[in-house]
Scaffold this motif. Structure first.
Motif, short mmCIF file in Angstrom:
data_model
loop_
_atom_site.label_atom_id
_atom_site.label_comp_id
_atom_site.label_asym_id
_atom_site.label_seq_id
_atom_site.Cartn_x
_atom_site.Cartn_y
_atom_site.Cartn_z
N ALA A 34 22.28 -11.14 -7.91
CA ALA A 34 22.38 -11.21 -6.46
C ALA A 34 22.93 -9.90 -5.92
O ALA A 34 23.73 -9.23 -6.57
CB ALA A 34 23.29 -12.36 -6.05
N LYS A 35 22.49 -9.55 -4.77
CA LYS A 35 23.03 -8.39 -4.08
C LYS A 35 24.16 -8.90 -3.20
O LYS A 35 23.98 -9.79 -2.38
CB LYS A 35 21.96 -7.71 -3.23
N PHE A 36 25.33 -8.36 -3.42
CA PHE A 36 26.49 -8.81 -2.66
C PHE A 36 26.56 -8.07 -1.35
O PHE A 36 26.14 -6.92 -1.27
CB PHE A 36 27.77 -8.59 -3.48
N PRO A 37 27.08 -8.69 -0.30
CA PRO A 37 27.75 -9.99 -0.29
C PRO A 37 26.76 -11.16 -0.24
O PRO A 37 25.62 -11.00 0.15
CB PRO A 37 28.57 -9.96 0.99
N ILE A 38 27.27 -12.33 -0.64
CA ILE A 38 26.54 -13.59 -0.50
C ILE A 38 27.29 -14.40 0.55
O ILE A 38 28.50 -14.60 0.44
CB ILE A 38 26.52 -14.37 -1.82
N TRP A 39 26.59 -14.85 1.58
CA TRP A 39 27.21 -15.62 2.65
C TRP A 39 27.00 -17.11 2.40
O TRP A 39 25.88 -17.55 2.14
CB TRP A 39 26.62 -15.24 4.00
N LEU A 40 28.07 -17.88 2.46
CA LEU A 40 28.00 -19.34 2.31
C LEU A 40 28.48 -19.99 3.61
O LEU A 40 29.57 -19.70 4.09
CB LEU A 40 28.88 -19.81 1.15
N SER A 41 27.67 -20.87 4.14
CA SER A 41 28.04 -21.58 5.37
C SER A 41 28.85 -22.82 5.02
O SER A 41 29.07 -23.13 3.85
CB SER A 41 26.77 -21.96 6.15
N GLU A 42 29.26 -23.55 6.02
CA GLU A 42 30.06 -24.76 5.80
C GLU A 42 29.32 -25.73 4.89
O GLU A 42 28.09 -25.78 4.87
CB GLU A 42 30.37 -25.42 7.14
N GLY A 43 30.09 -26.46 4.10
CA GLY A 43 29.50 -27.43 3.19
C GLY A 43 30.24 -27.47 1.87
O GLY A 43 31.25 -26.81 1.67
N THR A 44 29.72 -28.28 0.95
CA THR A 44 30.31 -28.44 -0.37
C THR A 44 29.50 -27.64 -1.38
O THR A 44 28.27 -27.72 -1.40
CB THR A 44 30.31 -29.93 -0.78
N TYR A 45 30.20 -26.89 -2.22
CA TYR A 45 29.56 -26.03 -3.20
C TYR A 45 30.17 -26.27 -4.58
O TYR A 45 31.34 -26.62 -4.70
CB TYR A 45 29.74 -24.55 -2.84
N SER A 46 29.36 -26.05 -5.60
CA SER A 46 29.83 -26.07 -6.98
C SER A 46 29.63 -24.68 -7.56
O SER A 46 28.51 -24.15 -7.54
CB SER A 46 29.04 -27.07 -7.80
N PHE A 47 30.72 -24.09 -8.02
CA PHE A 47 30.66 -22.80 -8.71
C PHE A 47 30.58 -23.11 -10.20
O PHE A 47 31.49 -23.69 -10.77
CB PHE A 47 31.91 -21.98 -8.39
N ILE A 48 29.47 -22.74 -10.81
CA ILE A 48 29.23 -23.06 -12.21
C ILE A 48 28.91 -21.78 -12.97
O ILE A 48 28.05 -20.99 -12.56
CB ILE A 48 28.04 -24.03 -12.37
N ILE A 49 29.64 -21.58 -14.06
CA ILE A 49 29.31 -20.50 -15.00
C ILE A 49 28.91 -21.17 -16.29
O ILE A 49 29.67 -21.95 -16.86
CB ILE A 49 30.51 -19.57 -15.23
N SER A 50 27.70 -20.87 -16.73
CA SER A 50 27.22 -21.51 -17.96
C SER A 50 26.92 -20.46 -19.02
O SER A 50 26.51 -19.34 -18.71
CB SER A 50 25.97 -22.33 -17.67
N THR B 31 26.46 -19.56 -10.70
CA THR B 31 25.75 -20.01 -9.50
C THR B 31 26.70 -20.69 -8.52
O THR B 31 27.73 -21.24 -8.91
CB THR B 31 24.64 -21.01 -9.85
N PHE B 32 26.34 -20.62 -7.25
CA PHE B 32 26.95 -21.42 -6.19
C PHE B 32 25.85 -22.37 -5.74
O PHE B 32 24.91 -21.95 -5.07
CB PHE B 32 27.40 -20.55 -5.01
N ASN B 33 25.93 -23.63 -6.17
CA ASN B 33 24.82 -24.59 -6.02
C ASN B 33 23.58 -23.96 -6.64
O ASN B 33 23.58 -23.69 -7.82
CB ASN B 33 24.64 -25.02 -4.57
N ASN B 34 22.56 -23.71 -5.88
CA ASN B 34 21.33 -23.12 -6.43
C ASN B 34 21.21 -21.62 -6.17
O ASN B 34 20.15 -21.04 -6.38
CB ASN B 34 20.10 -23.84 -5.87
N ILE B 35 22.27 -21.01 -5.71
CA ILE B 35 22.26 -19.57 -5.43
C ILE B 35 22.76 -18.84 -6.67
O ILE B 35 23.92 -19.00 -7.07
CB ILE B 35 23.14 -19.23 -4.22
N ILE B 36 21.91 -18.05 -7.29
CA ILE B 36 22.30 -17.31 -8.49
C ILE B 36 23.10 -16.08 -8.07
O ILE B 36 22.61 -15.22 -7.33
CB ILE B 36 21.07 -16.88 -9.31
N ALA B 37 24.34 -16.01 -8.54
CA ALA B 37 25.19 -14.89 -8.21
C ALA B 37 25.28 -13.88 -9.35
O ALA B 37 25.52 -12.71 -9.14
CB ALA B 37 26.60 -15.38 -7.87
N TYR B 38 25.07 -14.36 -10.58
CA TYR B 38 25.20 -13.48 -11.75
C TYR B 38 24.37 -14.05 -12.89
O TYR B 38 24.38 -15.26 -13.12
CB TYR B 38 26.67 -13.41 -12.18
#
Length: 145
Positions: A105-121, A86-93
Protein backbone atom coordinates in the motif's frame (compact mmCIF):
# COMPACT_ATOMS: atom_id res chain seq x y z
CA UNK A 1 -23.74 43.26 -16.54
CA UNK A 2 -23.73 39.62 -17.56
CA UNK A 3 -20.16 39.19 -16.18
CA UNK A 4 -21.14 40.78 -12.87
CA UNK A 5 -24.06 38.36 -12.43
CA UNK A 6 -21.83 35.37 -13.23
CA UNK A 7 -19.14 36.55 -10.79
CA UNK A 8 -21.72 37.10 -8.02
CA UNK A 9 -23.22 33.66 -8.70
CA UNK A 10 -19.78 31.99 -8.50
CA UNK A 11 -18.89 33.83 -5.28
CA UNK A 12 -22.23 32.90 -3.72
CA UNK A 13 -21.81 29.24 -4.75
CA UNK A 14 -18.27 29.03 -3.39
CA UNK A 15 -19.24 30.61 -0.07
CA UNK A 16 -22.34 28.48 0.53
CA UNK A 17 -21.14 25.05 -0.62
CA UNK A 18 -19.04 22.87 1.62
CA UNK A 19 -18.31 19.41 0.22
CA UNK A 20 -16.55 18.07 3.29
CA UNK A 21 -15.72 18.91 6.86
CA UNK A 22 -12.39 20.10 8.14
CA UNK A 23 -10.05 17.79 9.98
CA UNK A 24 -8.78 18.63 13.44
CA UNK A 25 -5.92 16.68 15.03
CA UNK A 26 -7.08 14.55 17.97
CA UNK A 27 -4.34 12.06 18.92
CA UNK A 28 -1.60 9.69 17.78
CA UNK A 29 -2.39 5.96 17.87
CA UNK A 30 0.42 3.41 18.15
CA UNK A 31 -0.05 -0.34 18.27
CA UNK A 32 2.55 -3.06 18.62
CA UNK A 33 2.14 -6.73 19.45
CA UNK A 34 3.80 -10.06 18.88
CA UNK A 35 2.89 -13.72 18.63
CA UNK A 36 5.52 -16.17 19.81
CA UNK A 37 5.46 -19.62 18.34
CA UNK A 38 6.73 -21.14 21.59
CA UNK A 39 8.07 -24.07 19.64
CA UNK A 40 6.91 -24.04 16.07
CA UNK A 41 3.70 -22.46 14.93
CA UNK A 42 2.11 -23.48 11.71
CA UNK A 43 1.22 -21.52 8.62
CA UNK A 44 -1.28 -18.81 9.45
CA UNK A 45 0.07 -17.68 12.82
CA UNK A 46 -1.05 -14.12 13.37
CA UNK A 47 -1.15 -10.96 15.42
CA UNK A 48 -4.75 -9.77 15.68
CA UNK A 49 -6.42 -6.62 17.00
CA UNK A 50 -9.97 -5.35 16.59
CA UNK A 51 -10.59 -1.63 17.05
CA UNK A 52 -13.38 0.89 16.59
CA UNK A 53 -13.08 4.28 14.91
CA UNK A 54 -15.90 6.35 16.42
CA UNK A 55 -18.46 8.37 14.48
CA UNK A 56 -17.05 11.78 13.54
CA UNK A 57 -13.43 10.58 13.39
CA UNK A 58 -11.02 9.27 10.76
CA UNK A 59 -7.63 7.59 11.03
CA UNK A 60 -4.66 8.28 8.82
CA UNK A 61 -2.42 5.18 8.91
CA UNK A 62 1.13 6.44 8.46
CA UNK A 63 3.14 3.24 8.71
CA UNK A 64 2.84 -0.55 9.13
CA UNK A 65 5.78 -2.77 10.04
CA UNK A 66 5.98 -6.57 10.04
CA UNK A 67 8.92 -8.73 11.02
CA UNK A 68 10.19 -11.66 13.03
CA UNK A 69 12.55 -11.83 15.95
CA UNK A 70 14.53 -14.88 16.88
CA UNK A 71 14.44 -13.84 20.53
CA UNK A 72 18.20 -14.27 20.88
CA UNK A 73 19.36 -10.75 20.12
CA UNK A 74 17.38 -8.02 21.84
CA UNK A 75 15.77 -5.80 19.24
CA UNK A 76 16.91 -7.91 16.26
CA UNK A 77 14.14 -8.10 13.68
CA UNK A 78 14.46 -10.05 10.44
CA UNK A 79 12.31 -10.01 7.32
CA UNK A 80 9.11 -11.99 7.37
CA UNK A 81 8.82 -14.08 4.21
CA UNK A 82 5.22 -14.59 3.05
CA UNK A 83 3.82 -12.24 5.70
CA UNK A 84 0.93 -9.85 5.21
CA UNK A 85 -0.79 -7.12 7.21
CA UNK A 86 -4.36 -6.01 6.55
CA UNK A 87 -7.01 -3.67 7.91
CA UNK A 88 -10.15 -5.67 7.07
CA UNK A 89 -9.66 -6.20 3.32
CA UNK A 90 -7.19 -3.35 2.82
CA UNK A 91 -3.69 -4.74 2.29
CA UNK A 92 -1.18 -2.54 4.08
CA UNK A 93 1.90 -4.76 3.86
CA UNK A 94 2.93 -7.91 2.03
CA UNK A 95 6.39 -9.39 1.56
CA UNK A 96 7.82 -12.40 -0.23
CA UNK A 97 11.52 -13.16 -0.54
CA UNK A 98 10.92 -15.84 -3.16
CA UNK A 99 10.81 -13.43 -6.08
CA UNK A 100 7.11 -12.51 -6.12
CA UNK A 101 6.54 -9.14 -4.49
CA UNK A 102 3.18 -7.44 -5.09
CA UNK A 103 2.90 -3.73 -4.47
CA UNK A 104 2.49 -2.68 -0.87
CA UNK A 105 0.00 0.00 0.00
CA UNK A 106 1.07 3.55 -0.60
CA UNK A 107 0.84 5.42 2.66
CA UNK A 108 -1.09 7.11 4.07
CA UNK A 109 -4.12 4.83 4.26
CA UNK A 110 -7.31 6.59 5.38
CA UNK A 111 -9.85 4.67 7.47
CA UNK A 112 -13.32 6.08 8.08
CA UNK A 113 -15.54 5.38 11.07
CA UNK A 114 -16.32 1.74 11.71
CA UNK A 115 -14.92 -1.49 13.11
CA UNK A 116 -11.63 -2.82 11.77
CA UNK A 117 -9.48 -5.88 12.33
CA UNK A 118 -5.72 -5.46 12.06
CA UNK A 119 -4.34 -8.86 11.09
CA UNK A 120 -0.75 -9.86 10.47
CA UNK A 121 -0.43 -13.36 9.11
CA UNK A 122 2.59 -15.55 8.50
CA UNK A 123 1.77 -17.67 5.48
CA UNK A 124 5.01 -19.58 5.64
CA UNK A 125 6.26 -22.03 8.23
CA UNK A 126 8.45 -20.18 10.69
CA UNK A 127 11.65 -21.19 12.31
CA UNK A 128 11.34 -22.62 15.77
CA UNK A 129 11.61 -19.88 18.37
CA UNK A 130 10.62 -17.05 16.02
CA UNK A 131 8.25 -14.35 17.19
CA UNK A 132 5.95 -12.63 14.68
CA UNK A 133 5.94 -8.86 15.29
CA UNK A 134 3.51 -6.27 13.94
CA UNK A 135 2.88 -2.59 14.50
CA UNK A 136 1.20 0.45 13.02
CA UNK A 137 1.17 4.16 13.63
CA UNK A 138 -1.85 6.34 12.93
CA UNK A 139 -3.12 9.87 13.46
CA UNK A 140 -6.74 10.32 14.55
CA UNK A 141 -8.64 13.37 13.35
CA UNK A 142 -11.99 14.84 14.40
CA UNK A 143 -14.25 15.73 11.47
CA UNK A 144 -15.46 19.29 12.03
CA UNK A 145 -18.57 20.07 9.93
Amino acid sequence: MKKAIIILFILFTVKTMNAQGNLQFNRVVNFSDSQSNGGSYSTGAYVYQTFQIPVGKVWKIENVMVGKSNGVELGFVKSCDACAATFNNIIAYIYFTGGYAPDNAKFPIWLSEGTYSFIISDNNNSSQGDTLIGSYSAVEFNIIP
